[in-house]
Design a protein around this motif. Structure first.
Motif, short mmCIF file in Angstrom:
data_model
loop_
_atom_site.label_atom_id
_atom_site.label_comp_id
_atom_site.label_asym_id
_atom_site.label_seq_id
_atom_site.Cartn_x
_atom_site.Cartn_y
_atom_site.Cartn_z
N ASP A 1 -36.58 -0.33 -54.46
CA ASP A 1 -36.10 0.30 -55.89
C ASP A 1 -36.66 1.61 -56.21
O ASP A 1 -38.00 1.67 -56.37
N ILE A 2 -36.03 2.75 -56.35
CA ILE A 2 -36.88 4.14 -56.69
C ILE A 2 -36.49 4.51 -57.97
O ILE A 2 -35.13 4.89 -58.11
N ALA B 1 -36.43 6.84 -61.39
CA ALA B 1 -37.07 7.96 -62.17
C ALA B 1 -36.25 8.37 -63.27
O ALA B 1 -35.15 8.11 -63.54
N PRO C 1 -40.36 12.71 -60.10
CA PRO C 1 -41.14 11.66 -59.81
C PRO C 1 -40.71 10.44 -60.08
O PRO C 1 -40.06 9.94 -61.13
N ALA C 2 -41.00 9.41 -59.24
CA ALA C 2 -40.58 8.16 -59.33
C ALA C 2 -41.56 6.98 -58.99
O ALA C 2 -42.34 7.32 -58.38
N THR C 3 -41.25 5.95 -59.51
CA THR C 3 -41.78 4.64 -58.86
C THR C 3 -40.85 4.07 -57.71
O THR C 3 -39.83 4.10 -57.80
N GLU C 4 -41.69 3.35 -56.79
CA GLU C 4 -41.05 2.73 -55.80
C GLU C 4 -41.45 1.53 -55.42
O GLU C 4 -42.78 1.24 -55.14
N THR C 5 -40.64 0.36 -55.61
CA THR C 5 -41.07 -0.86 -55.49
C THR C 5 -40.09 -1.70 -54.60
O THR C 5 -38.81 -1.26 -54.47
N ASP D 1 -45.44 -3.52 -50.88
CA ASP D 1 -45.31 -3.81 -52.21
C ASP D 1 -45.10 -5.30 -52.60
O ASP D 1 -45.63 -5.85 -53.21
N GLY E 1 -36.77 -2.86 -66.05
CA GLY E 1 -37.12 -3.34 -64.76
C GLY E 1 -36.72 -4.64 -64.74
O GLY E 1 -36.67 -5.47 -65.50
#
Length: 334
Positions: free
Chosen positions: A21-22, A24, A58-62, A99, A319
């Motif tokens: 999951d990315i 932004a 900019p993004a979070t990657e999980t 992760d 999320g």
């Protein structure tokens, strides 16, 4: 089926889509400029995913995917878990593996050393909180039976299968083999229907497995139950399926949830939420809460309440995974 849960190495092992999951933040104009389906979910090919990723800020990657998110909730609740899913030997495969292990889930499925690349879901969140999702399923659709660690599967109290992954042929064969292994070891098989369109495509398979006694715990929502049974009346459909599976769990959104086991039926109301922020992952976390009680042998109503608490927590923030100390929350709410 013999009860060997006390000898289990794991509480739950899940097989599901392995997706990164990315997420932004973006402006409304970005949705227009990128030509995205605002508020919807669009399937992408590999090139489309690469182009869209290049245009993200900019993004979070999980690690993500339905079953993986359920395991993350279970791990937060103290369960011992392992995941089986296919990633490729690439950047996002490394992200997924790192992760999911970081949240306490064992993951050792060999990486795929060929195309397609690892799956990913690119999620754009506008200032009003709306999520626009763009999914490339990737390598996860090519999980072969040969990648299964059968000793691992046999070592879990519950094998949990993600309905989404029943659609592609190769992982469907793998899951059929996993069911054989789990049942031969005296373990329980749990199945989540995932979505009504999956039942539309594979309902005959699911009904045959139910009739054949291959599913011990079935998770559906009210829409999926209607699709599975062809019954518009919830109670009629529920009773029809409850007569065939040892444990049936049916969620009804804001109207709570029902479950049946061993001739006993229980019902709970939905937990109050100050504000519903994001319903992504509600069903996944309900399953996590329910199973966290089930593997401990807790009463059916308590398992349902655990599911309702977990679902309420996850819809109160963005999320698909818990955002607080779930063990403390359960101690407070139960």
């Amino acid at each position: 089926m013999p009860d060997t849960a006390s000898k289990a190495r794991y509480d739950v092992i899940a097989i599901g889509n392995a997706i990164v999951d990315i997420i932004a933040s973006c402006e409304d104009q970005d949705i227009t400029d990128l030509g995205l389906n605002r508020g919807g979910m669009t399937l992408l090919d590999a090139d489309g995913a690469d182009r869209l990723y290049a245009g993200m800020g900019p993004a979070t990657e999980t690690s993500g995917g339905s079953a993986a998110n359920t395991l993350a909730g279970l791990a937060e609740l103290g369960a011992k878990c392992a995941f089986i899913g296919q990633v490729a030997k690439d950047q996002f495969g490394d992200v997924f593996a790192h992760d999911i292990r970081s949240v306490g889930i064992d993951f050792d499925t060999p990486m795929r050393d060929q195309e397609p690349p690892t799956g990913r879901c690119l999620i754009f969140v506008t200032p009003d909180g709306e999520r626009t999702m763009n999914t490339f399923l990737g390598a996860g659709q090519y999980l072969p039976a040969a990648a299964l660690d059968e000793d691992l599967i046999a070592s879990a109290s519950v094998l949990y299968l993600e309905g989404y992954l029943w659609d592609p042929e190769e992982p469907r064969r793998a899951m059929r083999r996993a069911i054989e292994v789990a049942r031969a070891a005296g373990r329980k098989v749990a199945f989540t229907a995932s979505e009504s369109f999956v039942i539309d495509r594979h309902g005959d398979d699911f009904r045959a497995m139910i009739d054949g006694g291959l599913i011990d715990i079935l998770f559906v929502n009210e829409s999926e139950l209607a699709t599975l049974t062809g019954e518009d009346d919830f109670d009629t459909g529920f009773k029809a399926v409850a007569a065939k599976v040892p444990v049936l769990v049916a969620t009804c959104g804001e109207n709570g949830a029902h479950a049946s086991a061993g001739g006993v039926r229980a019902q709970v109301k939905a937990q109050a939420v100050a504000k519903v922020v994001d319903t992504t992952g509600a069903g996944d976390q309900f399953a996590a809460g329910f199973l966290s009680g089930h593997v401990k042998g807790e009463a059916l109503e308590t398992c349902l309440k655990r599911g309702a608490i977990a679902a309420a927590e996850v819809i109160s923030h963005y999320g698909p995974r818990p955002g607080t100390d779930m063990q403390a929350l359960m101690a407070e709410k139960l």
